[in-house]
Design a protein around this motif. Structure first.
Motif, mmCIF file in Angstrom:
data_model
loop_
_atom_site.group_PDB
_atom_site.id
_atom_site.type_symbol
_atom_site.label_atom_id
_atom_site.label_comp_id
_atom_site.label_asym_id
_atom_site.label_seq_id
_atom_site.Cartn_x
_atom_site.Cartn_y
_atom_site.Cartn_z
ATOM 1 N N MET A 230 -20.872 84.501 11.400
ATOM 2 C CA MET A 230 -21.148 85.663 12.247
ATOM 3 C C MET A 230 -20.278 85.585 13.492
ATOM 4 O O MET A 230 -19.878 84.501 13.909
ATOM 5 C CB MET A 230 -22.616 85.743 12.641
ATOM 6 N N SER B 180 -20.227 85.848 17.363
ATOM 7 C CA SER B 180 -21.276 85.686 18.382
ATOM 8 C C SER B 180 -20.836 86.154 19.767
ATOM 9 O O SER B 180 -21.624 86.140 20.697
ATOM 10 C CB SER B 180 -21.734 84.232 18.434
ATOM 11 N N ARG C 116 -22.238 90.590 19.059
ATOM 12 C CA ARG C 116 -22.849 89.863 17.944
ATOM 13 C C ARG C 116 -22.872 90.742 16.697
ATOM 14 O O ARG C 116 -23.190 91.922 16.764
ATOM 15 C CB ARG C 116 -24.270 89.454 18.316
ATOM 16 N N THR C 117 -22.531 90.118 15.547
ATOM 17 C CA THR C 117 -22.617 90.820 14.265
ATOM 18 C C THR C 117 -23.788 90.275 13.456
ATOM 19 O O THR C 117 -24.414 89.280 13.838
ATOM 20 C CB THR C 117 -21.333 90.628 13.435
ATOM 21 N N VAL C 118 -24.024 90.883 12.331
ATOM 22 C CA VAL C 118 -25.019 90.369 11.393
ATOM 23 C C VAL C 118 -24.455 89.113 10.737
ATOM 24 O O VAL C 118 -23.252 88.856 10.778
ATOM 25 C CB VAL C 118 -25.366 91.417 10.304
ATOM 26 N N LEU C 119 -25.315 88.344 10.104
ATOM 27 C CA LEU C 119 -24.899 87.177 9.338
ATOM 28 C C LEU C 119 -24.203 87.660 8.067
ATOM 29 O O LEU C 119 -24.728 88.511 7.347
ATOM 30 C CB LEU C 119 -26.121 86.324 8.984
ATOM 31 N N HIS C 120 -23.033 87.120 7.797
ATOM 32 C CA HIS C 120 -22.260 87.494 6.618
ATOM 33 C C HIS C 120 -22.416 86.442 5.526
ATOM 34 O O HIS C 120 -22.471 85.248 5.804
ATOM 35 C CB HIS C 120 -20.785 87.656 6.985
ATOM 36 N N GLU D 165 -21.519 80.760 5.480
ATOM 37 C CA GLU D 165 -22.089 81.917 6.164
ATOM 38 C C GLU D 165 -21.435 81.965 7.537
ATOM 39 O O GLU D 165 -21.071 80.929 8.090
ATOM 40 C CB GLU D 165 -23.604 81.777 6.310
ATOM 41 N N GLN E 248 -18.333 95.361 10.007
ATOM 42 C CA GLN E 248 -17.964 96.452 10.909
ATOM 43 C C GLN E 248 -16.905 95.959 11.888
ATOM 44 O O GLN E 248 -17.018 94.853 12.412
ATOM 45 C CB GLN E 248 -19.188 96.934 11.704
#
Length: 66
Positions: free
Chosen positions: A45, A47, A51-55, A43, A17
């Motif tokens: 993200m 921060s 904060r985003t989800v783990l990609h 992996e 997003q």
């Protein structure tokens, strides 16, 4: 965990997003290099400031076989 502030660079990890930031704000990302007996993957993200989800958890979308 490794922490990096994105500087002027052409390398931008994909995120699910868009994140709205204001001029002058620092965007912080965390990256992890993961490995198991069969593959290697990263992996990541964002921060900060949001904060985003783990990609790419578990190398779900991108990995390199060993």
């Amino acid at each position: 965990y490794p922490l990096c502030a994105l500087a002027v660079s052409d390398e931008r990890p994909p995120i699910a997003q868009p994140i709205e930031v204001e001029k002058g704000q620092i965007v912080k990302c965390q990256f992890w290099r993961k490995v198991d007996p069969k593959k290697v993957w990263y992996e990541w993200m964002v921060s900060g400031p949001h904060r985003t989800v783990l990609h790419n958890p578990g190398g779900r979308s991108s990995w390199v076989g060993l």
